[in-house]
Design an enzyme around this catalytic site. Structure first.
Site, PDB file in Angstrom:
ATOM      1  N   SER A 244       0.812  -0.759   0.108  1.00 65.28           N
ATOM      2  CA  SER A 244      -0.481   0.200  -0.091  1.00 65.28           C
ATOM      3  C   SER A 244       1.216   1.074  -0.020  1.00 65.28           C
ATOM      4  CB  SER A 244      -0.863   0.356   1.301  1.00 65.28           C
ATOM      5  OG  SER A 244      -0.782   0.602   2.148  1.00 65.28           O
ATOM      6  N   LYS A 245       0.087   2.723  -0.276  1.00 68.18           N
ATOM      7  CA  LYS A 245       0.895   3.569   0.026  1.00 68.18           C
ATOM      8  C   LYS A 245       1.726   3.964   1.093  1.00 68.18           C
ATOM      9  CE  LYS A 245      -2.490   6.401  -3.123  1.00 68.18           C
ATOM     10  NZ  LYS A 245      -3.743   6.309  -2.290  1.00 68.18           N
ATOM     11  N   ARG A 246       1.532   3.381   2.113  1.00 72.54           N
ATOM     12  CA  ARG A 246       2.730   3.187   2.895  1.00 72.54           C
ATOM     13  C   ARG A 246       3.994   3.030   3.578  1.00 72.54           C
ATOM     14  NH1 ARG A 246       1.628  -0.759   6.750  1.00 72.54           N
ATOM     15  NH2 ARG A 246       0.001  -1.184   5.836  1.00 72.54           N
TER      16      ARG A 246
END
Ligand code: GLU
Length: 479
Positions: A244-246
């Protein structure tokens, strides 16, 4: 004839997971001499992202995944889905459901409290034909639901995973047509795959729970289902969860902006769930097309390894044709407000290509090909400008020799510098490091004398003069 499709919903930008799905479908089509179709599944109007359709197409083009047909927009095919669902209703395989959203919400709440699996209780499935007709005539809003078998099993063979068996008692009477007349994903997806003659459905494994519904829909329509292949999930670098973007960049255009080459990202994505059968990692597109097939697609989750991708990008940068690389770097220079003759861009590319990992890094580490340094690397200053008076003096001596050089080439520059160092009784580094700092602003960089020759007499001498002035000012300040 093999016909495959990439069917993104425009609910977000093209991310690497979607890009891998597209790539595998594209490779499969090319390998089998088939066709690759782009279909935009835009029937969920609540989750529509304005520029997603544009982003998806741009991303695919950038990766070189040109489609043969489409884009087909499902939102333009509403009457087709409606006709098909009416057929199922007429045959008793689907039915109108008049339950209000409020009732369904209350039902879910009740089920939750009782610790039961939430799901539709099939209240409207058993209404009499007369009552149905009456309520429809009265204009009562309704959805259309699939009447799934109440017992037995639904079996399907996944080309990668083998047979998957679903217990029909676990299934729900899913909605096919919403009350606003829009189809749900399941209906539109199956109808289109059939009408478009799709032979193989390759998609993310998050769609496996939808699979029994799709199979039941094919059965209800009396159609032959395509071959299904559900691709492995892409995990974060540490393997602890979905990417994910994290964890870093996830959208294709982000990688583009960061200075990745489409060839490298494509190569990396190809290996994220597939292998060519040996341990080769750098593959040309032709090789990938030749070797790609379902038998070497894995089902084990794949980890997205940013370091590996970066390494691959650097390999592609090292191997790329020089003129091509010049062309690719240009937009990054422009974006940074830098410009210069092709000759300078070429020199930069030649001297830095082994040292950078992205196109953006050319700009980051090669500004001095286009402008005089405006500051010196602080660590470099501490080390190489530590004794400003002595360094200024050495640079002045060097300057006077270089000003007199007939030919300003690497060989002459090196010879004169080393001779001076010897005369002064200092190591060559005592001159080389300050010169590099003065001319580039950086502490490290490509082979100095070749670099100086590429930058040319005028720029080099100007920058050395400027450094001398800077050092003199430092001395004056300290007194
Ligand atoms: N619209 C679905 C998606 O966004 C397509 C899934 C499929 O390929 O069937 O992933």
């Amino acid at each position: 004839m093999v016909r495959v499709r990439f069917a993104p919903s425009p609910t977000g930008y093209l991310h690497v997971g979607g890009a891998r799905t597209a790539l595998y479908n594209w490779l499969f089509a090319r390998h089998h001499g088939g066709q690759f179709i782009l279909r935009i599944e835009d029937t969920d109007r609540t989750r529509f992202v304005e520029d997603a359709v544009e982003d998806i197409q741009e991303g695919l083009r950038w990766l070189g995944l040109q489609w043969d047909e489409g884009p087909v927009f499902q939102s333009e095919r509403l009457s087709i889905y409606r006709e098909h669902v009416e057929r199922l209703v007429a045959e008793g395989k689907a039915y109108p459901c008049f339950c209000s959203p409020e009732r369904l919400e209350a039902l879910r709440e009740e089920q939750r409290r009782a610790g039961k699996r939430p799901g539709y209780d099939r209240k409207c499935r058993f209404l009499s034909p007369e009552e149905r007709e009456k309520r429809i005539q009265a204009g009562e809003p309704h959805t259309i639901r699939l009447a799934v078998p109440l017992e037995g099993e639904t079996r399907v063979v996944d080309a990668l995973r083998g047979e998957i068996v679903f217990d029909n008692r676990e299934l729900e009477d899913i909605i096919l047509l919403k009350s606003d007349g829009f189809p749900t994903y399941h209906l539109a997806n199956v109808v289109d795959d059939h009408l478009m003659g799709i032979t193989h459905v390759m998609r993310a494994d998050e769609w496996i729970p939808s699979l029994p519904y799709h199979v039941l829909l094919y059965q209800a329509f009396g159609w032959e289902p395509p071959v299904f292949a559900h691709l492995p999930v892409i995990l974060s670098p540490d393997g602890k969860g979905k990417l994910s973007k994290r964890h870093g960049a996830t959208s294709v255009r982000e990688f583009q902006r960061m200075g990745y080459l489409p060839e490298a990202l494509r190569n990396y994505l190809a290996l994220l769930g597939w292998s060519p059968g040996d341990d080769r990692e750098i593959l040309t597109l032709e090789e990938m097309i030749r070797l790609f097939d379902l038998d070497r697609v894995r089902t084990a989750p794949a980890r997205f390894d940013y370091q590996k991708l970066l390494w691959m990008n650097s390999v592609y940068i090292q191997q790329m044709d020089e003129e091509e690389l010049v062309r690719r770097v240009r937009p990054f220079l422009e974006e940074a407000g830098l410009s210069g003759p092709d000759e300078d861009v070429r020199a930069m590319v030649r001297l830095l290509r082994d040292r950078v990992k992205t196109l953006r890094e050319f700009v980051e580490f090669g500004r001095y090909f286009f402008e005089d340094p405006t500051a010196y690397d602080p660590d470099g200053e501490k080390k190489h400008f530590r004794d400003p008076q002595a360094v200024a003096e050495r640079l002045r001596l060097l300057l006077s020799r270089w000003e007199g050089l007939e030919r300003f080439d690497a060989e002459s520059l090196e010879r004169t510098l080393r001779a001076l160092a010897e005369e002064l009784g200092v190591k060559a580094g005592a001159l080389i490091h300050p010169v590099r700092l003065a001319v580039t602003g950086f502490r490290v960089g490509p082979s100095l004398f070749i670099l100086l020759e590429a930058l040319g007499r005028e720029r080099v001498l100007r920058r050395i003069r400027r450094a001398i002035a800077y050092l003199e000012e430092k001395v004056a300040h300290e007194l």
